[in-house]
Design a protein around this motif. Sequence first.
Motif, PDB file in Angstrom:
ATOM      1  N   LYS A   1       0.829  -1.210   0.000  1.00  0.00           N
ATOM      2  CA  LYS A   1       0.000   0.000   0.000  1.00  0.00           C
ATOM      3  C   LYS A   1       0.863   1.259   0.000  1.00  0.00           C
ATOM      4  O   LYS A   1       0.597   2.205  -0.749  1.00  0.00           O
ATOM      5  CB  LYS A   1      -0.927   0.023   1.220  1.00  0.00           C
ATOM      6  CG  LYS A   1      -2.145  -0.833   1.091  1.00  0.00           C
ATOM      7  CD  LYS A   1      -3.024  -0.642   2.316  1.00  0.00           C
ATOM      8  CE  LYS A   1      -4.341  -1.357   2.167  1.00  0.00           C
ATOM      9  NZ  LYS A   1      -5.238  -1.084   3.290  1.00  0.00           N
ATOM     10  N   LEU A   2       1.888   1.266   0.834  1.00  0.00           N
ATOM     11  CA  LEU A   2       2.766   2.431   0.891  1.00  0.00           C
ATOM     12  C   LEU A   2       3.500   2.648  -0.432  1.00  0.00           C
ATOM     13  O   LEU A   2       3.671   3.788  -0.881  1.00  0.00           O
ATOM     14  CB  LEU A   2       3.758   2.296   2.038  1.00  0.00           C
ATOM     15  CG  LEU A   2       3.148   2.385   3.443  1.00  0.00           C
ATOM     16  CD1 LEU A   2       4.189   2.061   4.488  1.00  0.00           C
ATOM     17  CD2 LEU A   2       2.546   3.750   3.667  1.00  0.00           C
ATOM     18  N   ASP A   3       3.927   1.556  -1.066  1.00  0.00           N
ATOM     19  CA  ASP A   3       4.576   1.686  -2.371  1.00  0.00           C
ATOM     20  C   ASP A   3       3.618   2.299  -3.389  1.00  0.00           C
ATOM     21  O   ASP A   3       4.009   3.172  -4.175  1.00  0.00           O
ATOM     22  CB  ASP A   3       5.060   0.317  -2.873  1.00  0.00           C
ATOM     23  CG  ASP A   3       6.268  -0.202  -2.111  1.00  0.00           C
ATOM     24  OD1 ASP A   3       6.870   0.572  -1.335  1.00  0.00           O
ATOM     25  OD2 ASP A   3       6.600  -1.394  -2.290  1.00  0.00           O
ATOM     26  N   GLU A   4       2.388   1.865  -3.374  1.00  0.00           N
ATOM     27  CA  GLU A   4       1.401   2.400  -4.323  1.00  0.00           C
ATOM     28  C   GLU A   4       1.094   3.870  -4.040  1.00  0.00           C
ATOM     29  O   GLU A   4       0.923   4.660  -4.971  1.00  0.00           O
ATOM     30  CB  GLU A   4       0.118   1.561  -4.286  1.00  0.00           C
ATOM     31  CG  GLU A   4       0.276   0.172  -4.869  1.00  0.00           C
ATOM     32  CD  GLU A   4       0.786   0.189  -6.314  1.00  0.00           C
ATOM     33  OE1 GLU A   4       0.317   1.029  -7.124  1.00  0.00           O
ATOM     34  OE2 GLU A   4       1.660  -0.629  -6.631  1.00  0.00           O
ATOM     35  N   ILE A   5       1.034   4.238  -2.793  1.00  0.00           N
ATOM     36  CA  ILE A   5       0.807   5.651  -2.448  1.00  0.00           C
ATOM     37  C   ILE A   5       1.980   6.491  -2.938  1.00  0.00           C
ATOM     38  O   ILE A   5       1.794   7.566  -3.519  1.00  0.00           O
ATOM     39  CB  ILE A   5       0.602   5.822  -0.924  1.00  0.00           C
ATOM     40  CG1 ILE A   5      -0.731   5.219  -0.502  1.00  0.00           C
ATOM     41  CG2 ILE A   5       0.680   7.296  -0.531  1.00  0.00           C
ATOM     42  CD1 ILE A   5      -0.932   5.133   0.994  1.00  0.00           C
ATOM     43  N   LEU A   6       3.196   6.000  -2.729  1.00  0.00           N
ATOM     44  CA  LEU A   6       4.380   6.719  -3.190  1.00  0.00           C
ATOM     45  C   LEU A   6       4.366   6.857  -4.714  1.00  0.00           C
ATOM     46  O   LEU A   6       4.694   7.920  -5.255  1.00  0.00           O
ATOM     47  CB  LEU A   6       5.648   5.994  -2.730  1.00  0.00           C
ATOM     48  CG  LEU A   6       6.969   6.698  -2.934  1.00  0.00           C
ATOM     49  CD1 LEU A   6       6.961   8.071  -2.269  1.00  0.00           C
ATOM     50  CD2 LEU A   6       8.093   5.863  -2.383  1.00  0.00           C
ATOM     51  N   ARG A   7       3.955   5.811  -5.413  1.00  0.00           N
ATOM     52  CA  ARG A   7       3.877   5.879  -6.876  1.00  0.00           C
ATOM     53  C   ARG A   7       2.814   6.884  -7.324  1.00  0.00           C
ATOM     54  O   ARG A   7       2.972   7.533  -8.356  1.00  0.00           O
ATOM     55  CB  ARG A   7       3.579   4.499  -7.443  1.00  0.00           C
ATOM     56  CG  ARG A   7       4.774   3.572  -7.409  1.00  0.00           C
ATOM     57  CD  ARG A   7       4.501   2.242  -8.115  1.00  0.00           C
ATOM     58  NE  ARG A   7       5.649   1.383  -7.992  1.00  0.00           N
ATOM     59  CZ  ARG A   7       5.767   0.393  -7.101  1.00  0.00           C
ATOM     60  NH1 ARG A   7       4.787   0.136  -6.273  1.00  0.00           N
ATOM     61  NH2 ARG A   7       6.863  -0.333  -7.069  1.00  0.00           N
ATOM     62  N   ALA A   8       1.737   6.990  -6.562  1.00  0.00           N
ATOM     63  CA  ALA A   8       0.678   7.934  -6.923  1.00  0.00           C
ATOM     64  C   ALA A   8       1.107   9.373  -6.661  1.00  0.00           C
ATOM     65  O   ALA A   8       0.788  10.279  -7.431  1.00  0.00           O
ATOM     66  CB  ALA A   8      -0.594   7.617  -6.146  1.00  0.00           C
ATOM     67  N   VAL A   9       1.838   9.587  -5.576  1.00  0.00           N
ATOM     68  CA  VAL A   9       2.247  10.941  -5.204  1.00  0.00           C
ATOM     69  C   VAL A   9       3.422  11.424  -6.053  1.00  0.00           C
ATOM     70  O   VAL A   9       3.454  12.573  -6.493  1.00  0.00           O
ATOM     71  CB  VAL A   9       2.596  10.996  -3.697  1.00  0.00           C
ATOM     72  CG1 VAL A   9       3.186  12.346  -3.322  1.00  0.00           C
ATOM     73  CG2 VAL A   9       1.368  10.703  -2.862  1.00  0.00           C
ATOM     74  N   LYS A  10       4.408  10.551  -6.261  1.00  0.00           N
ATOM     75  CA  LYS A  10       5.614  10.920  -7.024  1.00  0.00           C
ATOM     76  C   LYS A  10       5.886   9.839  -8.071  1.00  0.00           C
ATOM     77  O   LYS A  10       6.811   9.037  -7.910  1.00  0.00           O
ATOM     78  CB  LYS A  10       6.806  11.068  -6.094  1.00  0.00           C
ATOM     79  CG  LYS A  10       6.700  12.225  -5.131  1.00  0.00           C
ATOM     80  CD  LYS A  10       8.009  12.432  -4.428  1.00  0.00           C
ATOM     81  CE  LYS A  10       7.925  13.711  -3.619  1.00  0.00           C
ATOM     82  NZ  LYS A  10       9.229  14.120  -3.141  1.00  0.00           N
ATOM     83  N   PRO A  11       5.114   9.806  -9.133  1.00  0.00           N
ATOM     84  CA  PRO A  11       5.266   8.723 -10.104  1.00  0.00           C
ATOM     85  C   PRO A  11       6.650   8.661 -10.759  1.00  0.00           C
ATOM     86  O   PRO A  11       7.133   7.572 -11.067  1.00  0.00           O
ATOM     87  CB  PRO A  11       4.176   8.998 -11.141  1.00  0.00           C
ATOM     88  CG  PRO A  11       3.677  10.364 -10.879  1.00  0.00           C
ATOM     89  CD  PRO A  11       4.081  10.746  -9.494  1.00  0.00           C
ATOM     90  N   ASP A  12       7.296   9.795 -10.954  1.00  0.00           N
ATOM     91  CA  ASP A  12       8.606   9.805 -11.623  1.00  0.00           C
ATOM     92  C   ASP A  12       9.732   9.337 -10.706  1.00  0.00           C
ATOM     93  O   ASP A  12      10.714   8.763 -11.177  1.00  0.00           O
ATOM     94  CB  ASP A  12       8.929  11.213 -12.138  1.00  0.00           C
ATOM     95  CG  ASP A  12       7.932  11.681 -13.183  1.00  0.00           C
ATOM     96  OD1 ASP A  12       7.298  10.806 -13.821  1.00  0.00           O
ATOM     97  OD2 ASP A  12       7.775  12.902 -13.346  1.00  0.00           O
ATOM     98  N   GLU A  13       9.602   9.568  -9.413  1.00  0.00           N
ATOM     99  CA  GLU A  13      10.678   9.267  -8.471  1.00  0.00           C
ATOM    100  C   GLU A  13      10.415   8.030  -7.613  1.00  0.00           C
ATOM    101  O   GLU A  13      11.289   7.594  -6.871  1.00  0.00           O
ATOM    102  CB  GLU A  13      10.881  10.459  -7.533  1.00  0.00           C
ATOM    103  CG  GLU A  13      11.204  11.759  -8.224  1.00  0.00           C
ATOM    104  CD  GLU A  13      11.224  12.921  -7.241  1.00  0.00           C
ATOM    105  OE1 GLU A  13      11.659  12.714  -6.096  1.00  0.00           O
ATOM    106  OE2 GLU A  13      10.798  14.018  -7.622  1.00  0.00           O
ATOM    107  N   ALA A  14       9.232   7.464  -7.702  1.00  0.00           N
ATOM    108  CA  ALA A  14       8.810   6.409  -6.778  1.00  0.00           C
ATOM    109  C   ALA A  14       9.739   5.203  -6.773  1.00  0.00           C
ATOM    110  O   ALA A  14      10.178   4.752  -5.716  1.00  0.00           O
ATOM    111  CB  ALA A  14       7.381   5.978  -7.091  1.00  0.00           C
ATOM    112  N   ASP A  15      10.041   4.666  -7.958  1.00  0.00           N
ATOM    113  CA  ASP A  15      10.866   3.457  -8.009  1.00  0.00           C
ATOM    114  C   ASP A  15      12.261   3.702  -7.446  1.00  0.00           C
ATOM    115  O   ASP A  15      12.810   2.858  -6.738  1.00  0.00           O
ATOM    116  CB  ASP A  15      10.953   2.935  -9.448  1.00  0.00           C
ATOM    117  CG  ASP A  15       9.630   2.350  -9.917  1.00  0.00           C
ATOM    118  OD1 ASP A  15       8.867   1.867  -9.058  1.00  0.00           O
ATOM    119  OD2 ASP A  15       9.367   2.386 -11.134  1.00  0.00           O
ATOM    120  N   LYS A  16      12.815   4.871  -7.734  1.00  0.00           N
ATOM    121  CA  LYS A  16      14.135   5.207  -7.199  1.00  0.00           C
ATOM    122  C   LYS A  16      14.081   5.320  -5.667  1.00  0.00           C
ATOM    123  O   LYS A  16      14.950   4.800  -4.965  1.00  0.00           O
ATOM    124  CB  LYS A  16      14.617   6.528  -7.818  1.00  0.00           C
ATOM    125  CG  LYS A  16      15.991   6.945  -7.375  1.00  0.00           C
ATOM    126  CD  LYS A  16      16.399   8.248  -8.028  1.00  0.00           C
ATOM    127  CE  LYS A  16      17.719   8.730  -7.468  1.00  0.00           C
ATOM    128  NZ  LYS A  16      18.075  10.053  -7.973  1.00  0.00           N
TER     129      LYS A  16
END
Length: 128
Positions: free
Chosen positions: A95-110
């Motif tokens: 869930k936290l990973d998905e929230i991070l991807r939603a908030v900062k899609p360009d930087e999330a994976d890094k």
Amino acid sequence: MSAWKKYAYLWITLILFLGSLIGHWLFGWSAYVSEQQAHGEPIEFAGYFTEMMRDTLENWQSEFLQLMWQVCGLAFFLFVGSPQSKEEDDRLEEKLDEILRAVKPDEADKLIQQIDKRFPGRDVGPKF
């Protein structure tokens, strides 16, 4: 962090445990002396010690050991990672990973990779 702060819960528990054990034995001595005097029997430490050890172990057996098994057993299984404890961790991390991807899609994976490097051994959540 000092050992006093790091293990504060342990120290407080130890103080409470020793205080209650000392109180149990002191009040037990008072009761033993009164009982011996009421029956006209001599006051002997050996008789008191035997009686108090029996009472103490009986109390530990009925209360303390049950509680310790519940607390320590649960803590152990959470520590070793029982399936029940991992399910909630996996779900929460995803869930936290998905929230991070939603908030900062360009930087999330890094950011997720940086976090994974800082906290090794946590192999949960999807890997892309």
